[in-house]
Design a protein around this motif. Structure first.
Motif, PDB file in Angstrom:
ATOM      1  N   SER A  70       0.838  -1.194   0.000  1.00  0.00           N
ATOM      2  CA  SER A  70       0.000   0.000   0.000  1.00  0.00           C
ATOM      3  C   SER A  70       0.870   1.241   0.000  1.00  0.00           C
ATOM      4  N   THR A  71       0.443   2.237  -0.767  1.00  0.00           N
ATOM      5  CA  THR A  71       1.114   3.536  -0.782  1.00  0.00           C
ATOM      6  C   THR A  71       0.240   4.624  -0.172  1.00  0.00           C
ATOM      7  N   CYS A  72      -0.969   4.262   0.296  1.00  0.00           N
ATOM      8  CA  CYS A  72      -1.906   5.281   0.793  1.00  0.00           C
ATOM      9  C   CYS A  72      -2.247   5.134   2.269  1.00  0.00           C
ATOM     10  N   ASP A  73      -1.958   4.003   2.885  1.00  0.00           N
ATOM     11  CA  ASP A  73      -2.344   3.807   4.279  1.00  0.00           C
ATOM     12  C   ASP A  73      -1.412   4.527   5.251  1.00  0.00           C
ATOM     13  N   TRP A  74      -0.223   4.880   4.807  1.00  0.00           N
ATOM     14  CA  TRP A  74       0.725   5.684   5.588  1.00  0.00           C
ATOM     15  C   TRP A  74       1.381   6.618   4.592  1.00  0.00           C
ATOM     16  N   PRO A  75       0.892   7.855   4.478  1.00  0.00           N
ATOM     17  CA  PRO A  75       1.367   8.764   3.425  1.00  0.00           C
ATOM     18  C   PRO A  75       2.891   8.864   3.374  1.00  0.00           C
TER      19      PRO A  75
END
Length: 233
Positions: free
Chosen positions: A25-30
């Motif tokens: 994931s690239t969006c769950d922890w900016p």
């Protein structure tokens, strides 16, 4: 933050109910490349929840913690960190053990939480590098979002702990047009200001099929210690 004094339990000693895993994931922890572990269960019933299948304490497609841990071992050096999301991760008593085990692999740790359990959040704060904190509403108005009386008290106490911890934090608020209007957002900003927090990041709710119902004020559950204890596993 460091966790040199944290326990490093054997993975087999951890009991964590997991309802899903995003391997990349690239969006769950900016700004970070992570895997996201979705913990099963939540004490609140927000009608716009994007993961309603994670609300029950136990789900039909539970993943084994040992299998998830074995996968994470293969991603050492490839991912920046691991995010524990939900549901509500702090619902589960073995969350500190799970986080410590993953930290022992060299991963940085992120947590998504709405803060219903301040005492449990306090236990994991020293193990965290980042928190995505969901602020639901002005704290006095949480009941109509969560369906649980007094839920804003725990959320406020949890946010105060986070702000005092020094852990990097992203505040965000999901806006359902039937629940939060412009004046409510102004009251929310005032609440955050009283705690010394910055503004929350506002995001529109995303409809899921089927969309769960927005809690009715007539169906708000009284604050029940017994019920919370039953859900904390």
């Amino acid at each position: 933050m460091t966790a040199s004094t944290s326990p490093k339990p054997a993975p087999s000693s951890v009991e964590l109910r997991i309802g899903g895993l995003v391997r990349l994931s690239t969006c769950d922890w900016p700004g970070e490349l992570v895997a996201t572990v979705f913990c099963q269960g939540c004490p609140w019933q927000c009608g716009y929840c994007h993961n309603p299948h994670l609300l029950p304490a136990r789900g039909p497609d539970q993943l084994a913690w040992q299998d998830v841990f074995a996968f994470l071992e293969t991603r050492r050096g490839l991912l920046d960190g691991v995010v524990f999301s939900g549901g509500e991760p702090t619902l589960q008593s073995d969350l500190p053990l799970a986080i410590a085990a993953v930290r022992s692999l060299g991963f940085r740790i992120g947590l998504h939480t709405a803060g219903p359990y301040p005492e449990r959040l306090a236990r994991v704060l020293p193990l965290l590098d980042w928190i995505g904190f969901d602020v639901k509403a002005p704290f006095a108005e949480y009941d109509r979002i969560t369906g649980v009386a007094g839920s804003g008290d725990g959320a406020r106490a949890s946010l105060a702990l986070v702000l005092g911890s020094g852990v990097s934090c992203d505040l965000r608020t999901t806006v359902h047009p039937d629940l939060l209007d412009a004046s409510a957002l102004e009251r929310l900003s005032a609440d955050l200001g009283s705690l010394g927090a910055g503004r929350t990041r506002v995001q529109p709710f995303r409809s899921v099929a089927p969309l769960t119902q927005v809690p009715s004020t007539a169906n708000i559950r009284p604050k029940s210690t017994q019920r919370i204890d039953r859900m904390q596993i």
